[in-house]
Design a protein around this motif. Structure first.
Motif, PDB file in Angstrom:
ATOM      1  N   ALA A   1     -24.935  -4.854 -35.033  1.00 51.94           N
ATOM      2  CA  ALA A   1     -26.390  -4.717 -35.079  1.00 51.94           C
ATOM      3  C   ALA A   1     -26.871  -3.800 -33.955  1.00 51.94           C
ATOM      4  CB  ALA A   1     -27.049  -6.081 -34.965  1.00 51.94           C
ATOM      5  N   THR A   2     -26.271  -3.941 -32.765  1.00 53.84           N
ATOM      6  CA  THR A   2     -26.701  -3.113 -31.629  1.00 53.84           C
ATOM      7  C   THR A   2     -26.432  -1.644 -31.909  1.00 53.84           C
ATOM      8  OG1 THR A   2     -26.111  -4.933 -30.177  1.00 53.84           O
ATOM      9  CG2 THR A   2     -26.485  -2.803 -29.150  1.00 53.84           C
ATOM     10  N   LEU A   3     -25.230  -1.345 -32.389  1.00 54.89           N
ATOM     11  CA  LEU A   3     -24.882   0.064 -32.603  1.00 54.89           C
ATOM     12  C   LEU A   3     -25.746   0.676 -33.692  1.00 54.89           C
ATOM     13  CD1 LEU A   3     -20.996   0.029 -32.247  1.00 54.89           C
ATOM     14  CD2 LEU A   3     -22.747   0.689 -30.591  1.00 54.89           C
ATOM     15  N   LEU A   4     -25.892  -0.055 -34.806  1.00 58.66           N
ATOM     16  CA  LEU A   4     -26.716   0.485 -35.890  1.00 58.66           C
ATOM     17  C   LEU A   4     -28.166   0.611 -35.428  1.00 58.66           C
ATOM     18  CD1 LEU A   4     -25.197  -1.489 -38.886  1.00 58.66           C
ATOM     19  CD2 LEU A   4     -24.965   0.952 -38.393  1.00 58.66           C
TER      20      LEU A   4
ATOM     21  N   ILE B   1     -33.411  -2.306 -38.894  1.00 61.83           N
ATOM     22  CA  ILE B   1     -34.655  -1.532 -38.961  1.00 61.83           C
ATOM     23  C   ILE B   1     -35.643  -2.034 -37.907  1.00 61.83           C
ATOM     24  CG2 ILE B   1     -36.689  -1.055 -40.380  1.00 61.83           C
ATOM     25  CD1 ILE B   1     -34.863  -0.891 -42.768  1.00 61.83           C
ATOM     26  N   GLY B   2     -35.739  -3.365 -37.792  1.00 63.88           N
ATOM     27  CA  GLY B   2     -36.651  -3.926 -36.802  1.00 63.88           C
ATOM     28  C   GLY B   2     -36.299  -3.478 -35.402  1.00 63.88           C
ATOM     29  N   LEU B   3     -35.030  -3.656 -35.031  1.00 55.06           N
ATOM     30  CA  LEU B   3     -34.587  -3.232 -33.706  1.00 55.06           C
ATOM     31  C   LEU B   3     -34.823  -1.739 -33.520  1.00 55.06           C
ATOM     32  CD1 LEU B   3     -31.167  -5.095 -33.301  1.00 55.06           C
ATOM     33  CD2 LEU B   3     -33.196  -5.448 -31.915  1.00 55.06           C
ATOM     34  N   GLY B   4     -34.453  -0.979 -34.554  1.00 53.04           N
ATOM     35  CA  GLY B   4     -34.537   0.476 -34.455  1.00 53.04           C
ATOM     36  C   GLY B   4     -35.965   0.950 -34.279  1.00 53.04           C
ATOM     37  N   LEU B   5     -36.891   0.404 -35.064  1.00 53.05           N
ATOM     38  CA  LEU B   5     -38.293   0.808 -34.936  1.00 53.05           C
ATOM     39  C   LEU B   5     -38.845   0.404 -33.574  1.00 53.05           C
ATOM     40  CD1 LEU B   5     -40.185   0.029 -38.263  1.00 53.05           C
ATOM     41  CD2 LEU B   5     -39.774   2.232 -37.193  1.00 53.05           C
ATOM     42  N   HIS B   6     -38.563  -0.840 -33.206  1.00 54.43           N
ATOM     43  CA  HIS B   6     -39.112  -1.339 -31.949  1.00 54.43           C
ATOM     44  C   HIS B   6     -38.617  -0.488 -30.782  1.00 54.43           C
ATOM     45  CE1 HIS B   6     -41.271  -4.657 -29.996  1.00 54.43           C
ATOM     46  NE2 HIS B   6     -40.458  -4.430 -28.970  1.00 54.43           N
ATOM     47  N   TYR B   7     -37.314  -0.274 -30.743  1.00 52.76           N
ATOM     48  CA  TYR B   7     -36.775   0.518 -29.641  1.00 52.76           C
ATOM     49  C   TYR B   7     -37.054   2.003 -29.810  1.00 52.76           C
ATOM     50  CZ  TYR B   7     -34.994  -3.339 -27.078  1.00 52.76           C
ATOM     51  OH  TYR B   7     -34.935  -4.474 -26.308  1.00 52.76           O
ATOM     52  N   GLY B   8     -37.304   2.406 -31.052  1.00 54.69           N
ATOM     53  CA  GLY B   8     -37.701   3.792 -31.269  1.00 54.69           C
ATOM     54  C   GLY B   8     -38.968   4.137 -30.492  1.00 54.69           C
ATOM     55  N   THR B   9     -39.865   3.144 -30.349  1.00 52.90           N
ATOM     56  CA  THR B   9     -41.081   3.425 -29.584  1.00 52.90           C
ATOM     57  C   THR B   9     -40.751   3.624 -28.107  1.00 52.90           C
ATOM     58  OG1 THR B   9     -41.578   1.106 -29.167  1.00 52.90           O
ATOM     59  CG2 THR B   9     -42.464   2.058 -31.183  1.00 52.90           C
ATOM     60  N   TYR B  10     -39.698   2.955 -27.640  1.00 52.17           N
ATOM     61  CA  TYR B  10     -39.297   3.195 -26.250  1.00 52.17           C
ATOM     62  C   TYR B  10     -38.601   4.539 -26.115  1.00 52.17           C
ATOM     63  CZ  TYR B  10     -40.063  -1.811 -25.459  1.00 52.17           C
ATOM     64  OH  TYR B  10     -40.608  -3.058 -25.365  1.00 52.17           O
TER      65      TYR B  10
ATOM     66  N   LYS C   1     -29.217  -7.218 -25.694  1.00 51.00           N
ATOM     67  CA  LYS C   1     -29.636  -8.538 -25.242  1.00 51.00           C
ATOM     68  C   LYS C   1     -30.727  -9.133 -26.117  1.00 51.00           C
ATOM     69  CE  LYS C   1     -29.812  -6.922 -21.056  1.00 51.00           C
ATOM     70  NZ  LYS C   1     -29.834  -6.682 -19.604  1.00 51.00           N
ATOM     71  N   GLU C   2     -31.317  -8.328 -26.974  1.00 52.96           N
ATOM     72  CA  GLU C   2     -32.362  -8.878 -27.845  1.00 52.96           C
ATOM     73  C   GLU C   2     -31.853  -9.231 -29.241  1.00 52.96           C
ATOM     74  OE1 GLU C   2     -36.672  -8.582 -27.764  1.00 52.96           O
ATOM     75  OE2 GLU C   2     -36.329  -6.635 -26.809  1.00 52.96           O
ATOM     76  N   THR C   3     -30.594  -8.925 -29.511  1.00 54.35           N
ATOM     77  CA  THR C   3     -30.081  -9.239 -30.851  1.00 54.35           C
ATOM     78  C   THR C   3     -30.204 -10.711 -31.223  1.00 54.35           C
ATOM     79  OG1 THR C   3     -27.888  -9.309 -29.903  1.00 54.35           O
ATOM     80  CG2 THR C   3     -28.484  -7.302 -31.088  1.00 54.35           C
ATOM     81  N   PRO C   4     -30.209 -11.658 -30.278  1.00 52.25           N
ATOM     82  CA  PRO C   4     -30.348 -13.062 -30.701  1.00 52.25           C
ATOM     83  C   PRO C   4     -31.574 -13.309 -31.572  1.00 52.25           C
ATOM     84  CG  PRO C   4     -29.704 -13.004 -28.423  1.00 52.25           C
ATOM     85  CD  PRO C   4     -29.945 -11.578 -28.837  1.00 52.25           C
ATOM     86  N   LEU C   5     -32.574 -12.430 -31.457  1.00 48.59           N
ATOM     87  CA  LEU C   5     -33.764 -12.609 -32.289  1.00 48.59           C
ATOM     88  C   LEU C   5     -33.420 -12.559 -33.772  1.00 48.59           C
ATOM     89  CD1 LEU C   5     -36.614 -10.543 -30.664  1.00 48.59           C
ATOM     90  CD2 LEU C   5     -36.434 -12.998 -30.946  1.00 48.59           C
TER      91      LEU C   5
END
Ligand SMILES: Nc1ncnc2c1ncn2[C@@H]1O[C@H](COP(=O)(O)OP(=O)(O)OP(=O)(O)O)[C@@H](O)[C@H]1O
Ligand SMILES: Nc1ncnc2c1ncn2[C@@H]1O[C@H](COP(=O)(O)OP(=O)(O)OP(=O)(O)O)[C@@H](O)[C@H]1O
Ligand SMILES: [Mg+2]
Ligand SMILES: [Mg+2]
Lengths: 218, 261, 261, 219, 261
Positions: free
Chosen positions: A25-28, A93-102, A158-162
């Motif tokens: 999940a982290t890599l993707l 997608i959630g992780l990617g979008l969220h971190y995409g803003t960073y 570290k946020e993947t547990p979500l």
């Protein structure tokens, strides 16, 4: 309650299954964040306010609201409008979008840090826009970004547990499932903590190295 | 620890309420829109405790799996969530005599397209996915029947499970009969139906769970519960929720735990 | 008289409310060496930047080599030029900046070959050979593989000149190319420019605060103040017998600051 | 629809809990950030070690692990924390560890000439910190502190997982009551956005207020 | 002769392998105005910084006002001074820096009152009154409420002088206090220092590249080179008939650069 070594040893293989998913999940998620961030950065620079303003608002909105709720949204509400994402895909997608803003901020800063004289020199050398980006701007902008981007990858890890909230069986969810099953929280949770600590110690070393490696440009 | 245990009831009386864990899974447990805690399990506990001199219950919503660790960690004084009495749980906590009983059921798409009638059938099928609530009885039933881990989808809460069934993320959603009927009633979705009882599963009965060492409190609780059962007050509380008062009287904790508890 | 290579006609330019160039007109003959002098803020840099298309104009027209720079002819009238037209026009013009603006991630040689390879489709080997000739000329051949960070300011500026020459522009623009250099490094850059002026028939526009160099170098001097040409003429006239009061005052201040003219 | 107003009230109650967590967590985070950041710059090696240990541990492990540990494992060691206490503690310590690095960086970026001027004026170490270094460093910390506060706000959603009835949790409850998913979640998304916008606006205002005069034009 | 207020005895100082001061000894009489001159890197700044305790020493001793600066007497021998001792000694010394080092977040007045209030426990009102007298003296009274960013370099330096004076030190150290200023602002700072030299009997040590000011200001001049005193004497002797070759060479270079001595 005492620490039970036998139980701890017994659950490690299951937890390792979770680690695999966590890393996946982290890599993707990182790959999505890198690409999406680039688009955000470019769109936000757009001279057309009908592009830059809405994109800016979207970025602020995603940054200002919890990833957990965004995940619920992706997973439980999108199907109502006919978009059915598998748990892992929704999570990525959630992780990617969220971190995409960073990462879009990182790209923006990286690009802004290239002195304006470089744009002008490229123009004076009569390079086209794509040539200017590829041969002049990006080669200078990207190296200083790398450590910062890597840092965000570690945060994402570290946020993947979500993702547990949308039924992805990553490390934390495996641990909770084990805890629920055996009525013991001490060992699973502690082991998860240890896993995270090990990975982040490694990543600190990696980050230091990246910082040194890319500190100087040219 | 026994010295302290004798004081459990006194302590509850003094603080005027008992902290209970619930799951927000109607009709077992439910939080109304005004925040009021109801459902069969809390109502029973509330009535019993009142007689013991404890004014009210204060509920925290929790995952099923987190309830027993929560009791052990002294987060709650008791679990009144319809936690089924089962031998391995009896090792971890003290149960009251059974109060609420129910059979297992499946929610499936209309016409039960996969034709599953038991957990074994799910295990035998190629790809059927079963949704279970995390830490609930159904998770153990499914795994016990040989359904592989990847096909046992742990849903975070009852409502999410139903949504996942509607969206086709799972094929079967396993919960007790009354829970499924409540969910289906709310969803009002003609595309779904219930199958019950699930073959090869017993009728389960739940009780209130206490921490180990709170034996005296548990015994006082049992005494009042027994009185209420014989006076018919018990039936008046549980039957409006759809439970049979009689079913609870046909079995006992000792039988369900497979020994003394 | 020859057709001018640059025809500036009624050009005006504002930054926000600040009008920097006011209805400016002048021509430059092919091969002419023109020096632009004047007090700080008088608009000298702005003219060069407009010719290099780094700034747009607000009014007027500019012809370079007989063609409109900022416009295209269309159905008898003029419409703003598109990027393709600008790209074509830029091929005629090279510019050297005050702060060099070398590409820090490329070697000296790569700095010089980059544009020929990309914009003129020159072969890698050809580009290298011509680049080395140019680096030879500016005395930087032995530093071909160094990165800009390893060079002194004077060396950087000589590389920047070679880079601009590599595209074989008809017109070269120099904007205070020595003012960021330590005093002892100024001469080496000026020497290169002197040779260039003698050996080629390129048109050159020079903005400088080095009056003695402007004197030696230029065929004609334009004195600017407040976005207008106050006085123009051959260097001998301007520097030794300026007619306008403002020119006199400017030169007096320069001399007071210790410069030789 | 009449019912919905009751549910909205439930969500607003949750919003109150979320605010409470955010404010208390921020207070803990601020305290820890200064303790940790100053600790890392201490003259005593053991204080530096302690501070580094705190910072690396809390940045290294995930907030989830910290939260679950605080909630489920600490009571086993005789430290029973209420969900609110566990949430405030985990969020505060976690965000405080990130803040500590901000504090350290800002203090270190105050030019060394300022330290020397203090020595020349014979200020003691504490006076120097209190009157000269921190006031200047604080302005530099503010923007990042603002971001940290927003991270903390977002982190509060996670405490719903330990059954603290914050906004996200209440949205789940509403969802269980009504079977309606979109409405409660969209409502709380909006509320979170309002909160985070309020935080960033407040911080920007404070920043402008504090920076006044520092880069003032000459008159 | 009076007891010297500063006694430097065999002091040496190294930065890593670089020996900057070599067995240096000299005394300063109370009220004396001493100018330290010499080429760049000769160690002038380092001496002042050592006196201000901004750098430690590697060998030798320094007495200020009859007391050891860097040591304490202990059982007949000398041991390194602790922070308390340094704190006491620093009260005798004030320093003005090349780059002013004003506190940017405080107003001019606060810059001056901060140290008296904190280190001497002065009352807020008293401190303000004395600060205003000092600001009056340096001609900065009307800027009392401005922030440093709003001041010119010369104004900043005058405030910095007032700030150092506010602690009423016996010794004032000035390290090239004008060299960061635009030429037209130098004079206003030098005027303040001239008045200071005339009106008070403070001991002053001045490092400067302004030879003519050193000439007017100083009672005695030390010429440094390579961390040693090469020559010393009254300014008239040093500047008009230097004995040492190195001093002569240094002064010749200064004159060539256009300075009046
Ligand atoms: N990008 C810009 N935005 C706003 N104002 C600008 C910009 N570029 C230049 N100016 C203003 O335009 C005026 C002319 O500037 P220009 O750089 O052409 O002067 P110059 O004659 O080259 O002066 P100098 O000798 O100082 O280089 C100045 O007042 C300057 O402040
Ligand atoms: N912190 C330091 N670390 C290493 N070397 C230093 C340091 N400070 C000074 N030096 C070196 O010590 C020598 C003396 O420096 P100092 O600043 O005392 O010279 P100076 O006489 O004041 O020169 P200038 O006229 O240039 O100010 C120089 O060679 C300098 O490079
Ligand atoms: Mg200019
Ligand atoms: Mg010096």
């Amino acid at each position: 309650m005492d620490w039970d070594w036998v139980f701890a040893a017994e659950i490690i293989p299951t937890l390792l299954d979770g680690v695999v998913i966590t890393i996946q999940a982290t890599l993707l998620g990182s790959a999505v964040a890198m690409v999406v961030g680039m688009f955000f950065a470019i769109l936000r620079r757009s001279r057309n306010v009908f592009v830059s303003k809405p994109v800016g608002f979207f970025i602020d909105f995603v940054r200002g609201t919890p990833l957990l709720v965004q995940l619920y949204f992706l997973f439980y509400i999108l199907p109502d409008i006919g978009i059915l994402l598998s748990p892992l895909v929704a999570g990525v997608i959630g992780l990617g979008l969220h971190y995409g803003t960073y990462t879009s901020e990182v790209y923006r800063a990286g690009i802004d840090n290239v002195p304006s004289g470089q744009w002008e020199a490229a123009k004076a050398a009569n390079l086209t826009m794509p040539q200017t980006w590829c041969h002049v701007i990006l080669p200078q902008a990207i190296p200083p970004m790398i450590p910062v981007l890597a840092n965000y990858i570690v945060s994402m890890f570290k946020e993947t547990p979500l993702l547990a909230a949308i039924t992805v069986l990553e490390l934390m969810n495996q641990a909770r499932s084990l805890a629920n099953f055996h009525y013991r929280y001490l060992e699973p949770m502690t082991l998860v903590g240890v896993f995270f600590l090990i990975i982040s110690v490694f990543s600190v070393v990696l980050l230091r190295w990246l910082e040194n490696r890319f500190k100087r440009v040219g | 620890s026994d010295v302290r245990a004798e004081g459990d009831l006194e302590r509850l009386k003094e603080q005027g309420f008992a902290r209970i864990a619930i799951a927000n899974e109607p009709p077992w447990t439910e939080v109304k829109s005004d925040g009021k805690v109801t459902g069969a399990a809390p109502e029973v506990a509330r009535a019993v405790l009142k007689r013991l001199g404890v004014g009210d219950v204060v509920a925290s919503i929790s995952e099923y799996g987190a309830m027993i660790p929560g009791i052990q960690a002294k987060r709650f004084d008791m679990v009144a969530a319809g936690l089924f009495i089962k031998p391995e749980r009896c090792n971890a906590v003290l149960f009251s005599e059974p109060d609420l009983c129910d059979a297992e059921s499946f929610a499936v798409k209309k016409g039960n397209p996969l034709g599953v009638k038991s957990f074994e059938a799910i295990a035998a099928s190629e790809s059927a996915k079963v949704g279970v609530v995390g830490g609930g009885t159904e998770e153990k039933l499914a795994l016990g029947a040989g359904v592989p881990r990847e096909r046992v989808v742990v849903v975070p809460d009852p409502q999410s499970g139903l949504k996942m069934l509607q969206d086709g993320r799972i094929d079967v959603y396993a919960l007790p009969v009354l829970s499924i009927s409540d969910l289906l009633k709310k969803a009002n979705d003609p595309g779904l139906e219930m199958f019950a009882p699930v073959e090869n599963t017993p009728i389960f009965c739940a009780g209130v769970a206490f921490p180990k060492g709170a034996g005296a409190l548990r015994d006082s609780y049992d005494k009042v519960l027994a009185e209420m059962k014989s006076s018919g007050e018990f039936a008046k509380i549980v039957e409006p929720f759809g439970y049979s008062a009689e079913a609870a009287s046909l079995t006992s904790r000792e039988k369900l735990c497979g020994g003394p508890n | 008289m020859l057709q001018p290579i640059i025809e500036i006609d009624g050009v005006s330019k504002s930054f926000g409310a600040l009008e920097v160039l006011k209805d400016l007109s002048f021509n430059v003959a092919p091969g002419e060496k023109l020096a632009l002098i004047g007090p700080s803020g008088s608009g000298k840099t702005t003219i060069l930047r407009i010719l290099m298309t780094l700034e747009t104009i607000n009014g007027g027209t500019i012809k370079v080599d007989g063609e409109q720079l900022w416009h295209r002819e269309h159905e008898g009238g003029l419409i703003p030029a598109d990027e393709r037209h600008l790209h074509k026009m830029r091929a005629k013009i090279g510019m050297v900046f005050q702060l060099f603006n070398l590409f820090p991630h490329k070697t000296v040689l790569e700095n010089v070959t980059l544009a020929p390879i990309l914009t003129k489709g020159a072969g890698r080997e050809d580009a290298k050979r011509s680049a080395m000739t140019l680096l030879e000329m500016v005395g930087m051949a032995e530093k071909a593989d160094a990165k800009p960070a390893q060079l002194s300011g004077g060396q950087k500026q000589r590389v920047a000149i070679a880079r601009a020459l590599a595209l074989q522009p008809k017109i070269m623009l120099f904007d205070e190319v020595t003012s960021a250099l330590d005093p002892e490094l100024v001469e080496e850059v000026l020497n290169v420019m002197r040779r260039l002026a003698e050996e080629t028939d390129m048109t050159m526009l020079l903005v400088t605060h080095e009056m003695s160099f402007a004197h030696d170098f230029a065929d004609r001097v334009l004195f600017f103040d407040g976005g207008r040409i106050v006085e123009e003429g051959p260097p001998d006239d301007i520097f030794t017998q300026p007619k306008e009061e403002r020119t006199q005052a400017f030169l007096k201040k320069i001399i007071a600051a210790g410069q030789r003219i | 629809m009449a019912q919905w107003s009751g549910y909205l009230e439930l969500i607003l109650q949750g919003a109150l809990v979320t605010l409470q967590l955010t404010v208390l967590g921020t207070v803990v985070a601020l305290i820890m950030a200064f303790l940790g950041g100053l600790g890392r710059l201490s003259r005593h090696w053991w204080i530096r070690w302690l501070a580094t240990g705190y910072i690396e541990f809390f940045r290294g492990t995930s907030i989830f692990v910290q939260l679950f540990w605080a909630y489920f494992v600490l009571p086993l060691f005789g430290i029973p924390l209420s969900p609110l206490q566990a949430g405030v503690l985990a969020l505060g310590l976690n965000v405080g560890a990130y803040g500590a690095e901000v504090v350290r960086g800002a203090i270190q970026s105050v030019p060394k000439e300022q330290y020397e001027a203090c020595t020349a004026l014979n200020l003691t170490g504490w006076q120097r910190m209190r009157h000269v270094i921190l006031p200047q460093a604080f302005v530099l910390m503010l923007p990042t502190f603002g971001n940290n506060a927003i991270e903390l706000l977002k982190g509060t959603a996670v405490v719903s997982l330990i059954s603290l009835s914050d906004m996200t949790f209440q949205a789940q409850v509403v969802r269980a009551q009504t079977g309606e998913t979109a409405l409660p979640f969209l409502t709380i998304l909006l509320l979170y956005f309002v909160f985070s916008t309020a935080i960033s606006t407040a911080i920007r205002g404070l920043e402008r207020h504090l920076a006044r005069g520092l880069d003032g034009t000459r008159s």
